[in-house]
Motif scaffolding. Structure first.
Motif, mmCIF file in Angstrom:
data_model
loop_
_atom_site.group_PDB
_atom_site.id
_atom_site.type_symbol
_atom_site.label_atom_id
_atom_site.label_comp_id
_atom_site.label_asym_id
_atom_site.label_seq_id
_atom_site.Cartn_x
_atom_site.Cartn_y
_atom_site.Cartn_z
ATOM 1 N N ALA A 144 41.045 32.813 56.429
ATOM 2 C CA ALA A 144 41.680 32.602 55.125
ATOM 3 C C ALA A 144 41.129 33.522 54.045
ATOM 4 O O ALA A 144 41.861 33.930 53.140
ATOM 5 C CB ALA A 144 41.513 31.148 54.698
ATOM 6 N N SER A 145 39.844 33.859 54.127
ATOM 7 C CA SER A 145 39.228 34.640 53.055
ATOM 8 C C SER A 145 39.116 36.125 53.370
ATOM 9 O O SER A 145 38.887 36.922 52.457
ATOM 10 C CB SER A 145 37.827 34.087 52.743
ATOM 11 O OG SER A 145 36.997 34.105 53.884
ATOM 12 N N GLY A 146 39.302 36.517 54.624
ATOM 13 C CA GLY A 146 39.135 37.911 55.016
ATOM 14 C C GLY A 146 40.408 38.732 54.938
ATOM 15 O O GLY A 146 41.358 38.380 54.233
ATOM 16 N N GLY A 160 48.038 31.540 49.163
ATOM 17 C CA GLY A 160 48.332 30.440 50.082
ATOM 18 C C GLY A 160 47.315 30.257 51.189
ATOM 19 O O GLY A 160 47.080 29.127 51.637
ATOM 20 N N ALA A 161 46.687 31.333 51.648
ATOM 21 C CA ALA A 161 45.799 31.231 52.807
ATOM 22 C C ALA A 161 44.636 30.277 52.552
ATOM 23 O O ALA A 161 44.323 29.419 53.386
ATOM 24 C CB ALA A 161 45.278 32.616 53.192
ATOM 25 N N MET A 211 43.095 36.228 52.225
ATOM 26 C CA MET A 211 43.009 36.516 50.795
ATOM 27 C C MET A 211 42.789 37.997 50.485
ATOM 28 O O MET A 211 43.452 38.555 49.600
ATOM 29 C CB MET A 211 41.869 35.670 50.218
ATOM 30 C CG MET A 211 41.765 35.652 48.730
ATOM 31 S SD MET A 211 40.649 34.334 48.190
ATOM 32 C CE MET A 211 39.119 34.810 49.011
ATOM 33 N N ILE A 212 41.874 38.631 51.196
ATOM 34 C CA ILE A 212 41.624 40.049 50.939
ATOM 35 C C ILE A 212 42.849 40.884 51.277
ATOM 36 O O ILE A 212 43.229 41.793 50.526
ATOM 37 C CB ILE A 212 40.390 40.526 51.732
ATOM 38 C CG1 ILE A 212 39.125 39.922 51.114
ATOM 39 C CG2 ILE A 212 40.294 42.053 51.742
ATOM 40 C CD1 ILE A 212 37.853 40.218 51.879
ATOM 41 N N GLY A 213 43.493 40.570 52.400
ATOM 42 C CA GLY A 213 44.710 41.289 52.761
ATOM 43 C C GLY A 213 45.791 41.157 51.708
ATOM 44 O O GLY A 213 46.475 42.129 51.359
ATOM 45 N N GLY A 214 45.941 39.952 51.157
ATOM 46 C CA GLY A 214 46.923 39.746 50.100
ATOM 47 C C GLY A 214 46.601 40.523 48.852
ATOM 48 O O GLY A 214 47.496 41.069 48.189
ATOM 49 N N GLN A 215 45.311 40.622 48.516
ATOM 50 C CA GLN A 215 44.909 41.380 47.338
ATOM 51 C C GLN A 215 45.192 42.870 47.521
ATOM 52 O O GLN A 215 45.609 43.559 46.580
ATOM 53 C CB GLN A 215 43.423 41.161 47.056
ATOM 54 C CG GLN A 215 42.912 41.876 45.827
ATOM 55 C CD GLN A 215 43.509 41.336 44.528
ATOM 56 O OE1 GLN A 215 43.629 40.131 44.362
ATOM 57 N NE2 GLN A 215 43.891 42.224 43.627
ATOM 58 N N VAL A 216 44.967 43.369 48.733
ATOM 59 C CA VAL A 216 45.265 44.777 49.022
ATOM 60 C C VAL A 216 46.746 45.066 48.801
ATOM 61 O O VAL A 216 47.121 46.058 48.153
ATOM 62 C CB VAL A 216 44.862 45.138 50.469
ATOM 63 C CG1 VAL A 216 45.402 46.506 50.855
ATOM 64 C CG2 VAL A 216 43.350 45.124 50.615
#
Length: 296
Positions: free
Chosen positions: A149-151, A184-185, A155-160
């Protein structure tokens, strides 16, 4: 008398605040500055939604909130780390968060980066020290869920994707994919972790994850709407920042009316995911309904 969501959230928030205060290191020694910075953001007055969802899911699945509390605290620490890093000049470049100057405005960029790193790593230490009665395989399942969820798969993928979409045209599918991961993750993981620690069956875990998926999308859509229509005093930050930064949001792609309809559709889907649960799921139902009227 109906369910009092305001009272429920206030009581659960205080439980989480107390647990974080008891467990998170007090600033001291040569590392004092980074701990002060981490605590500045960790205790800056957040809603504590993710830990509250985790505790609620544990109880819905038949477990206790006490067993899930360390993981709930870890979720809040991961969330706070993400906010500190999101606010940095290299990311969203925000000056205020929850009505206060952002971390880097107070402590400088370098310490803000390290404060976020400290929160992320301490979160996994919290999980590793969960109650000895919890089977190791379950603790490993919680760790794996938090990592996903956080990697980069969450979350990191979504921010990218968010950063890379700022200066190009994207479609709704891309925006939805971005928010499923960026927002959402971790919300969905909060439900999954709580269900796992509550001893939920595979079917219960799956239903609570599905609830979290739709709750996360409804939360993001209403967040996007607040950035267009919200009140700075209630939100703790100035609205309009998404448009100023050319962020790809639901209102920008769908307009206000269709975005509101999409939020309601996801809330309805979240409620449907809880259909098989008894009254213990009422807090989760109330939280989903609240998204349609939230002001902050």
């Amino acid at each position: 008398m109906g369910f009092d969501l305001k009272l429920y959230l206030a009581e659960r928030k205080q439980l989480v605040e107390d647990a974080l205060e008891d467990c998170f290191p007090v600033p001291s020694g040569l590392e004092k500055s980074v701990l002060e910075a981490a605590r500045y953001s960790l205790f800056a007055g957040g809603k504590r939604l993710r830990p509250i969802l985790c505790l609620a899911a544990a109880e819905v699945a038949g477990g206790s909130r006490e067993a899930a509390m360390p993981a709930a605290c870890a979720l809040e620490m991961i969330h706070t780390y993400s906010l500190i890093h999101d606010d940095l000049p290299a990311m969203d470049n925000d000056d205020f968060r929850r009505g206060k100057p952002t971390n880097h405005k107070v402590f400088g960029e370098a310490i803000a980066v390290l404060a976020g790193d400290a929160l992320l790593t301490e979160a996994f230490d919290f999980v590793s020290k969960m109650d000895g009665d919890i089977p190791p395989r379950k603790i490993l399942a919680v760790v794996a869920t938090l990592v996903r969820a956080s990697g980069y798969r969450g979350m990191i993928g979504g921010q990218v994707i968010d950063l890379e979409c700022e200066n190009r045209t994207v479609d709704l599918a891309t925006v939805e994919y971005m928010h499923i991961h960026k927002t959402g993750a971790l919300l969905s993981a909060s439900l999954e972790v709580g269900a796992l620690l509550g001893g939920g069956s595979d079917a219960q875990v799956s239903s609570l994850k599905r609830y979290g998926h739709h709750l996360g999308l409804a939360f993001q859509i209403t967040d996007d709407l607040l950035d267009v229509e919200g009140d700075a005093r209630e939100m703790g930050k100035k609205p309009g920042s998404d448009a100023a930064k050319n962020k790809k949001t639901y209102p920008a792609l769908l307009g206000i009316t269709r975005s509101r309809e999409a939020a309601r559709e996801h809330v309805d889907a979240a409620l449907q995911a809880l259909a098989a649960f008894d009254d213990r799921a009422e807090p989760l139902r109330a939280i989903a309904r609240y998204l349609l009227v939230r002001k902050a």
